[in-house]
Design a protein around this motif. Structure first.
Motif, PDB file in Angstrom:
ATOM      1  N   UNK A  55     -13.610   9.905  12.404  1.00  0.00           N
ATOM      2  CA  UNK A  55     -13.601  11.333  12.081  1.00  0.00           C
ATOM      3  C   UNK A  55     -12.766  12.132  13.072  1.00  0.00           C
ATOM      4  N   UNK A  56     -12.482  11.559  14.238  1.00  0.00           N
ATOM      5  CA  UNK A  56     -11.641  12.258  15.216  1.00  0.00           C
ATOM      6  C   UNK A  56     -10.170  12.278  14.820  1.00  0.00           C
ATOM      7  N   UNK A  57      -9.781  11.451  13.837  1.00  0.00           N
ATOM      8  CA  UNK A  57      -8.389  11.420  13.433  1.00  0.00           C
ATOM      9  C   UNK A  57      -8.038  12.662  12.616  1.00  0.00           C
ATOM     10  N   UNK A  58      -6.884  13.212  12.875  1.00  0.00           N
ATOM     11  CA  UNK A  58      -6.375  14.352  12.118  1.00  0.00           C
ATOM     12  C   UNK A  58      -5.256  13.917  11.185  1.00  0.00           C
ATOM     13  N   UNK A  59      -4.423  13.016  11.658  1.00  0.00           N
ATOM     14  CA  UNK A  59      -3.281  12.549  10.874  1.00  0.00           C
ATOM     15  C   UNK A  59      -3.496  11.094  10.471  1.00  0.00           C
ATOM     16  N   UNK A  60      -3.137  10.786   9.222  1.00  0.00           N
ATOM     17  CA  UNK A  60      -3.273   9.416   8.720  1.00  0.00           C
ATOM     18  C   UNK A  60      -2.116   9.134   7.767  1.00  0.00           C
ATOM     19  N   UNK A  61      -1.542   7.967   7.894  1.00  0.00           N
ATOM     20  CA  UNK A  61      -0.384   7.608   7.070  1.00  0.00           C
ATOM     21  C   UNK A  61      -0.755   6.522   6.081  1.00  0.00           C
ATOM     22  N   UNK A  62      -0.410   6.740   4.831  1.00  0.00           N
ATOM     23  CA  UNK A  62      -0.570   5.727   3.790  1.00  0.00           C
ATOM     24  C   UNK A  62       0.830   5.236   3.427  1.00  0.00           C
ATOM     25  N   UNK A  63       1.155   3.994   3.779  1.00  0.00           N
ATOM     26  CA  UNK A  63       2.539   3.541   3.617  1.00  0.00           C
ATOM     27  C   UNK A  63       2.854   3.124   2.194  1.00  0.00           C
ATOM     28  N   UNK A  64       4.116   2.957   1.940  1.00  0.00           N
ATOM     29  CA  UNK A  64       4.562   2.388   0.671  1.00  0.00           C
ATOM     30  C   UNK A  64       4.296   0.896   0.654  1.00  0.00           C
ATOM     31  N   UNK A  65       4.106   0.368  -0.538  1.00  0.00           N
ATOM     32  CA  UNK A  65       3.991  -1.068  -0.735  1.00  0.00           C
ATOM     33  C   UNK A  65       5.389  -1.640  -0.959  1.00  0.00           C
ATOM     34  N   UNK A  66       5.657  -2.806  -0.391  1.00  0.00           N
ATOM     35  CA  UNK A  66       6.997  -3.388  -0.497  1.00  0.00           C
ATOM     36  C   UNK A  66       7.421  -3.604  -1.940  1.00  0.00           C
ATOM     37  N   UNK A  67       6.482  -3.884  -2.805  1.00  0.00           N
ATOM     38  CA  UNK A  67       6.794  -4.184  -4.204  1.00  0.00           C
ATOM     39  C   UNK A  67       6.678  -2.959  -5.095  1.00  0.00           C
TER      40      UNK A  67
END
Length: 538
Positions: free
Chosen positions: A498-510
């Motif tokens: 819960x302390x996180x403010x920024x989160x990255x959801x990456x692209x899938x290679x396929x």
């Protein structure tokens, strides 16, 4: 001969011993399976909404007694102690564990600044001496664990006052000097007498002081109530070692020297026999801890890790071995049946295929005793991998976890100890991460302590190149974010503190960017908020 395997660590030397003493966007699965097989594996077809989050308590004990796990030796400088702690927490996170059970009171001492008990010699080499430069190790562990989304459970030894391998003299504020009548000599141990009110009150005061002052997630006690018996005349033996456990050797067992407290009980009109009185003393401590902890903080869970074999008159056919009911005066079945704990971690330190202590049979026995539906998270003897005797292959631990997952009411496990995972003995850490723990998991909810649903988090999402960036904000009571992302019908699951403010959801290679991202908040009791859709690909 059956011995308590957590005790053996204190007598086995070498790195291979360290025996018992005392990837964020991988594929998601459904919740615990009811039948065989490991469904914490690859992703599942989803539909428009994400599936239930996987839930499983995955923890490891970190022993400080005899420097089994941390710190690696006494008298390290503070920065070295901290670096070793960080390495343990980073490994736990990398393995997709979600909790650490840290020993904070090895022997009526403390790895934190205590107003009641002295600093532990396992930190500094001298009981009563603070770390140098000064810092608070428990506060450091709690803070660093929470930054990684890990729970931190504080593990207390209830009554041991001096371990037989201790080197430094007792500090002036050690209970053996401040309340000597409450402490008895048993072999080469000093032991707090559970029949002495001063000893009971000291343990209660120590535990509740930590609950009040530290942001811990759980209180954990082990199987040291009355001491493991030693053979009369063999004062060098450790409590659970040697022929005394099965009455061999012809000299009998050394009885615990509690005559003064026993006679006081009788003089006060007590009517129980001595064994029943001793069990009553232990039961009173357990109940007082459970009630006291929850009066202080309702969300702090109380767990116990007793010896793994039940009382003789209730055991399944073919099961035999040491009786904690008759020797430690630990009536673990009564604790379960009265709900005096939130989780139960019996030390199931035997193989699946060892008939007299078969892992699955013992697990089913404790499940049958669990009429209040408390969490049942068995202890696994992972440190037997690479041990000098009675060695496990890594597959034994992997199979034990798989077997546990076939029991719907056993929703977690604890490794003894972290040393085996840090050393990656025979590749056990690699194997767990590759398959058994391929997916992170939320800790199971504890509804008997609270069911209120937390508020939904505030989430903003924006595309930046080949990544979806999330801005997260949750309420104060929340501990974790649960994050689902869908790629071509396959859901993947991640957790973030819960302390996180920024989160990255990456692209899938396929498949490129995710089709959708959903986020929910989870509070400290495991209750999950409504899920909000944070992103949908146009």
């Amino acid at each position: 001969m059956q011995v308590n395997q957590k005790r053996r660590a204190l007598t086995l030397a070498g790195v291979a011993g360290a025996l018992a003493s005392s990837g964020l966007f991988t594929a998601c699965t459904s919740t615990k399976p009811v039948t065989g097989g490991d469904t914490f594996g690859p992703g599942i077809a989803g539909g428009e909404l994400p599936p239930p989050a996987p839930r499983e308590f995955r923890a490891a004990w970190v022993s400080t007694v005899a420097n089994i796990d941390w710190p690696s030796k006494p008298n390290l400088k503070s920065d070295r102690q901290q670096a070793e702690a960080i390495a343990i927490l980073d490994r736990a996170k990398a393995l997709n564990l979600n909790a650490i059970v840290l020993q904070v009171r090895p022997a009526a001492d403390a790895i934190y600044p205590s107003p009641i008990e002295p600093w532990s010699e396992y930190l500094t080499g001298l009981q009563g001496a603070a770390p140098a430069p000064y810092y608070d190790p428990l506060d450091f562990w709690v803070t660093q664990a929470h930054l990684r989304g890990l729970e931190l459970h504080a593990w207390f030894n209830p009554y041991r006052a001096r371990q037989n391998g201790a080197r430094s003299p007792a500090a002036p504020n050690h209970i053996s000097r401040t309340k000597p009548a409450a402490v008895k000599t048993y072999g080469k141990y000093l032991w707090m007498d559970p029949g002495e009110e001063a000893a009971v009150q000291q343990t209660l005061d120590v535990v509740l002081d930590v609950v009040r002052r530290y942001d811990i997630d759980g209180v954990h006690i082990d199987d040291y109530f009355y001491p493991y018996p030693i053979e009369a005349g063999n004062t060098a033996a450790t409590g659970a070692e040697g022929a005394a456990l099965e009455g061999k050797g012809g000299r009998g067992e050394l009885d615990f020297p509690d005559d003064a407290s026993w006679q006081r009980y009788l003089a006060g009109g007590g009517r129980l026999d001595r064994a029943g009185w001793r069990r009553q003393n232990v039961n009173k401590l357990i109940r007082a801890l459970y009630e006291g902890i929850h009066r202080e903080k309702s969300w702090v869970r109380f767990g116990i890790s007793p010896f793994g074999v039940g009382r003789p008159d209730r055991r399944p056919h073919g099961i035999n071995g040491f009786s904690q009911y008759d020797k430690l005066y630990a009536d673990a079945e009564t604790w379960l049946q009265n709900g005096w704990l939130d989780y139960f971690s019996p030390q199931l330190y035997w193989p699946i295929r060892q008939p007299a202590q078969a892992y699955g049979t013992l697990l089913d026995y404790w499940l049958a005793q669990n009429s209040q539906g408390r969490h049942l998270w068995p202890g696994l003897y992972t440190s037997r991998i690479g041990a000098p005797s009675k060695e496990y292959a890594p597959q034994e631990i992997i199979e034990q976890i798989a077997l546990t997952r076939t029991r719907p009411r056993a929703d977690g496990h604890v490794h003894f100890s972290m040393a085996a995972l840090m050393q990656n003995r025979k590749g056990i850490a690699d194997q767990l991460r590759a398959a058994t723990y391929a997916v992170p998991a939320l800790i199971p909810a504890t509804p008997w302590l609270g069911r209120e649903t937390p508020g939904t988090p505030s989430v903003a999402a924006v595309r930046k190149g080949d990544t979806v960036l999330l801005k997260l904000a949750a309420g104060k009571a929340n501990a974790t974010y649960a994050i689902w992302s869908r790629y071509a019908g396959q859901w993947r699951f991640a957790t973030a503190p819960a302390s996180r403010v920024d989160w990255s959801v990456p692209s899938d290679a396929k498949h490129g960017l995710p089709d959708a991202v959903f986020v929910s908040a989870v509070d400290r009791l495991g209750n999950e908020s409504a899920r909000i859709q944070a992103w949908k690909r146009a």
